[in-house]
Scaffold this active site. Sequence first.
Site, short mmCIF file in Angstrom:
data_model
loop_
_atom_site.label_atom_id
_atom_site.label_comp_id
_atom_site.label_asym_id
_atom_site.label_seq_id
_atom_site.Cartn_x
_atom_site.Cartn_y
_atom_site.Cartn_z
N TRP A 10 0.80 -1.23 0.00
CA TRP A 10 0.00 0.00 0.00
C TRP A 10 0.83 1.29 0.00
CZ3 TRP A 10 -4.49 -1.32 3.95
CH2 TRP A 10 -5.43 -2.13 3.29
N GLY A 173 4.76 1.50 -10.86
CA GLY A 173 3.89 2.68 -10.88
C GLY A 173 3.88 3.41 -12.21
N SER A 213 3.57 -2.72 -11.92
CA SER A 213 2.37 -2.55 -12.74
C SER A 213 1.61 -3.85 -13.01
CB SER A 213 2.72 -1.84 -14.06
OG SER A 213 3.24 -0.54 -13.79
N GLY A 234 1.34 -2.73 -6.11
CA GLY A 234 1.04 -1.44 -5.49
C GLY A 234 -0.33 -0.94 -5.89
N GLY A 235 -0.38 -0.15 -6.95
CA GLY A 235 -1.60 0.54 -7.35
C GLY A 235 -2.84 -0.34 -7.45
P1 PGA Z 1 2.90 -0.95 -8.76
O1 PGA Z 1 3.93 -1.03 -7.51
O2 PGA Z 1 2.12 -2.25 -8.76
O3 PGA Z 1 2.04 0.25 -8.45
O4 PGA Z 1 3.73 -0.79 -9.99
C1 PGA Z 1 4.59 -2.24 -7.21
C2 PGA Z 1 5.46 -2.05 -6.00
O5 PGA Z 1 6.06 -0.98 -5.84
O6 PGA Z 1 5.60 -2.97 -5.17
#
Ligand code: PGA
Length: 251
Positions: A10, A173, A213, A234-235
Site C-alpha cells: 500500500w 507505478g 504494474s 502497489g496501485g
Molecule cells: P505498482 O507497484 O504495482 O504500483 O507498480 C509495485 C510495488 O512498488 O511494489
Amino acid sequence: MRTPFICGNWKMYKTVAEALAFLAAAKDLVAGAKEVEIGIAAPATTLKSLADAARGTNIKIGGENCHWEKEGAFTGEISPAMLVEVGASFVLVGHSERRQYFGETNATVNKKTKAALAAGLQVIVCVGETLAEREAGQTRAVVVEQIQKGLEGLGAGDFAKLVVAYEPVWAIGTGKTATPAQAEEVHAVIRGEVANLFGKPVAEALRIQYGGSVKPENVKEIMAQPNVDGALVGGAALKPDSFAKLVNFRS
Ligand code: PGA
C-alpha cells in the site's frame, strides 16, 4: 509445489479508517481462494487495527520497512519486534522506493533481513534494476549483486521464511509492465544465483514474486511463467475488487 504469494504493497496510502474499510470488503472476496498465500504490506499506523481485523481470515498483514536494531536512538524507525507485537507477520525489505529515496543499500537490506528473520518475521526482499541499468545491459549483474549482498550470511534454514520480489524499477507505478518473458528471464537468473549460493533445494523451494504494474488484466500471463511464484502489487492492490481479482488470478 511453490504456493503462489499475492501481496499488496500500500505504500503511503490509507488511513486506519480506509484500511479497515478495504479489509471489510476484501476479506469476503478472497475467502474462497485456495492454494494462494495472501498478504498486505501496509503503513505502520494501520498495522495493529488491520492485523486485529484480519484475524481468522486468510489475509496476513505486514510492514513495509523495519530497522535492523532491536531498539535505540533511531528517531522515526520501527524495530522488527515492534511489527511482531502489533500483529504483522511479514515485512518488505529493500523496496526500490526505500533504496531510491531513503538511502537503502544492499548492506542495510542484509542487516534488516537478518534482524527481521531473527524476530520471526517472514521477509520479502525486493530487488530490481533501474531503466538506466537495463539499457546499459547491467540487469543481470545488478540483480545478482543485490541477491549476493542482500542475502549474504543467511543459512539454508532462513529460506523457509524468505521470499524474493523482482521489481524492475522502470515498471513500478509506470503502467509499463515487464513482458512475461522479461520477468521470467530475470526470475531464472535469481533462482540460479540462489542455487549457486545456497544449493538447489533451497532455490527450487524459493518463491520469487514479480512486481511492477501488475493488474487484473496482466496477472494471469505473468503468473503462468514457470519461475514466477507470486506478485507484489502497489496501485492495483488499493481497491478490494481489483485486489480480489489478483488473488483469484486463476479464474
Ligand atoms: P505498482 O507497484 O504495482 O504500483 O507498480 C509495485 C510495488 O512498488 O511494489
